[in-house]
Design a protein around this motif. Structure first.
Motif, short mmCIF file in Angstrom:
data_model
loop_
_atom_site.label_atom_id
_atom_site.label_comp_id
_atom_site.label_asym_id
_atom_site.label_seq_id
_atom_site.Cartn_x
_atom_site.Cartn_y
_atom_site.Cartn_z
N PRO A 106 40.69 18.57 23.22
CA PRO A 106 41.45 18.86 24.46
C PRO A 106 40.58 19.39 25.59
N MET A 107 39.67 20.33 25.32
CA MET A 107 38.87 20.88 26.41
C MET A 107 37.84 19.86 26.90
N LEU A 108 37.35 19.00 26.00
CA LEU A 108 36.40 17.98 26.43
C LEU A 108 37.09 16.89 27.24
N PHE A 109 38.29 16.48 26.80
CA PHE A 109 39.04 15.47 27.55
C PHE A 109 39.37 15.98 28.95
N GLU A 110 39.74 17.26 29.06
CA GLU A 110 40.06 17.81 30.37
C GLU A 110 38.83 17.74 31.28
N SER A 111 37.67 18.10 30.76
CA SER A 111 36.45 18.09 31.57
C SER A 111 36.10 16.69 32.02
N ILE A 112 36.16 15.73 31.10
CA ILE A 112 35.84 14.34 31.46
C ILE A 112 36.82 13.82 32.50
N GLY A 113 38.11 14.16 32.35
CA GLY A 113 39.10 13.72 33.32
C GLY A 113 38.82 14.26 34.71
N ILE A 114 38.40 15.51 34.80
CA ILE A 114 38.07 16.12 36.09
C ILE A 114 36.84 15.46 36.70
N LEU A 115 35.81 15.27 35.89
CA LEU A 115 34.53 14.76 36.40
C LEU A 115 34.57 13.27 36.71
N ARG A 116 35.32 12.51 35.92
CA ARG A 116 35.32 11.06 36.09
C ARG A 116 36.47 10.58 36.97
N ASP A 117 37.65 11.16 36.78
CA ASP A 117 38.86 10.62 37.42
C ASP A 117 39.48 11.56 38.46
N GLY A 118 38.90 12.74 38.64
CA GLY A 118 39.45 13.68 39.61
C GLY A 118 40.81 14.23 39.22
N ARG A 119 41.09 14.31 37.92
CA ARG A 119 42.38 14.82 37.46
C ARG A 119 42.51 16.32 37.73
N GLN A 120 43.75 16.76 37.83
CA GLN A 120 44.03 18.16 38.05
C GLN A 120 43.79 18.95 36.76
N TYR B 56 26.57 16.05 29.29
CA TYR B 56 26.55 17.39 28.70
C TYR B 56 27.82 17.64 27.89
N VAL B 57 28.97 17.28 28.43
CA VAL B 57 30.23 17.48 27.73
C VAL B 57 30.24 16.70 26.42
N HIS B 58 29.81 15.44 26.46
CA HIS B 58 29.77 14.63 25.23
C HIS B 58 28.81 15.25 24.21
N GLY B 59 27.72 15.84 24.67
CA GLY B 59 26.76 16.44 23.77
C GLY B 59 27.36 17.55 22.93
N GLY C 119 38.96 24.54 33.25
CA GLY C 119 39.08 23.29 34.00
C GLY C 119 39.15 23.55 35.50
N ALA C 120 39.87 24.60 35.90
CA ALA C 120 39.97 24.93 37.32
C ALA C 120 38.61 25.31 37.88
N ALA C 121 37.82 26.05 37.10
CA ALA C 121 36.48 26.43 37.55
C ALA C 121 35.60 25.19 37.70
N LEU C 122 35.70 24.26 36.75
CA LEU C 122 34.92 23.03 36.83
C LEU C 122 35.32 22.21 38.05
N ASP D 94 30.02 26.55 27.05
CA ASP D 94 29.25 26.29 25.84
C ASP D 94 29.64 27.24 24.72
N ASP D 95 29.73 28.53 25.03
CA ASP D 95 30.08 29.51 24.00
C ASP D 95 31.47 29.25 23.45
N GLN D 96 32.41 28.90 24.33
CA GLN D 96 33.78 28.62 23.87
C GLN D 96 33.81 27.35 23.03
N ALA D 97 33.07 26.33 23.45
CA ALA D 97 33.04 25.08 22.68
C ALA D 97 32.40 25.31 21.31
N GLU D 98 31.37 26.13 21.27
CA GLU D 98 30.71 26.41 19.99
C GLU D 98 31.66 27.14 19.05
N GLU D 99 32.41 28.10 19.59
CA GLU D 99 33.34 28.86 18.75
C GLU D 99 34.45 27.95 18.22
#
Length: 335
Positions: free
Chosen positions: A118-132, A167-170, A138-141, A102-107
């Motif tokens: 880029p950081m939001l797309f990475e998160s959605i890809g991990i959560l929805r599609d299991g992307r690397q 949450y990511v979309h928010g 992203g690794a922590a998520l 959150d702090d990084q996204a806000e900054e």
């Protein structure tokens, strides 16, 4: 803890001046749920520090200092005093991750919403599609998602991922609102806040703490769904009271008290009182609805709703003592 009345003189209680915003909140917020904490808090605190270090998230001294001021394991402990150590560790790891994210996204989003993509797309890809993942965040998520899948049922893990994507979309909505010159109305602020709060992704973990998975009838019961909304709102609006000073100084907009201040053009103490009234009404509605539906719920259903209560209670007791929001004790309650 006293309840709020319709007529209150800001900064005064029973004729005695209230010194600062923290005391103003403590005096007028209706908090019917008593303080308690989890006995595994110390071990989970060490676990959070180790987990963040594994993924390099605290290599930056500023991030490490933020975590020290924020105390994510303490928030998990206060929210979930009866949760077993394994599940509590997942919850604390997630709280820590969300604060870093959150702090990084806000900054980043403060400069331009497009830079967030880029950081939001990475998160959605991990959560929805299991992307690397391709970044430490992203690794922590991805590891957090693994922990949830291993501990929760497939249905609970799917609900966790869905709420986490919300949450990511928010965060994108928040960035757009921050970048727009048009005044943000209170209703729009609370809609964005309900997403960026990141509270609802923890509800599946509350369910996982129960002996049995909830039936669809219980999970989708209109009153239980309403309780979930009320819990998430109250849980995040309470920290907004204590963080209003910090957010105001940083130019933040997605904060319940600051939204009331903009809309009513009033002092910050008066805006905090308006927010307290709204929170008190939310908590009272929660209590009334829970009393109506409790007899219909299974023991696991009751435990699930008690987990929601834990977030309301825990966010209050955490917010009033955590160093992250210490500024609330340094600002006068007088308008």
């Amino acid at each position: 803890m006293s309840t709020t009345h319709e007529e209150i003189t800001v900064g005064v209680q029973n004729g005695t001046p209230v010194a600062n915003l923290k005391e103003l909140v403590d005096t007028h917020l209706h908090m019917p749920f008593p303080f308690t904490r989890n006995p595994h808090e110390s071990a989970v605190t060490a676990g959070v520090d180790a987990w963040l270090a594994v993924w390099g998230l605290t290599d930056d001294p500023e991030v490490a200092a933020m975590i020290a001021r924020t105390r994510p394991a303490q928030l998990a402990s206060y929210n979930s005093p009866t949760m077993d150590s394994g599940l509590l560790q997942i919850m604390a790891n997630q709280i820590a991750y969300q604060f870093v994210f959150d702090d990084q996204a806000e900054e980043i989003g403060r400069h331009s919403p497009g830079l967030l993509l880029p950081m939001l797309f990475e998160s959605i890809g991990i959560l929805r599609d299991g992307r690397q993942p391709s970044t430490p965040l992203g690794a922590a998520l991805a590891d957090l998602h693994r922990q949830v899948r291993e501990r929760c049922t497939p249905a609970q893990a799917a609900r966790w991922a869905w709420k986490s994507r919300e949450y990511v979309h928010g965060l994108l909505y928040e960035s757009v609102a921050q970048a727009d010159s048009l005044p943000l109305r209170t209703g729009h602020c609370t809609s964005i806040r309900s997403l960026t709060a990141g509270v609802e992704p923890f509800h599946p973990l509350c369910e996982a703490a129960q002996p049995h998975e909830l039936t669809p009838a219980e999970l989708h019961h209109p009153v239980v769904r309403r309780l979930g909304r009320l819990s998430a709102d109250a849980a995040v609006w309470i920290p907004d009271l204590f963080s209003a000073v910090k957010e105001q100084r940083a130019g933040g907009m997605i904060n319940l008290a600051l939204a009331h201040q903009r809309e009513q053009r009033c002092s910050l103490p008066a805006a905090v009182m308006l927010a307290i009234r709204q929170i008190n009404g939310t908590i009272k509605e929660f209590q009334q609805l829970y009393a109506q539906v409790e007899a219909e719920l299974s023991p696991s259903g009751v435990g699930y709703v008690e987990g929601m209560i834990g977030w309301i209670r825990g966010c209050y007791y955490w917010s009033r003592t955590v160093p992250r929001y210490a500024d609330a004790a340094c600002v006068s309650a007088l308008p």
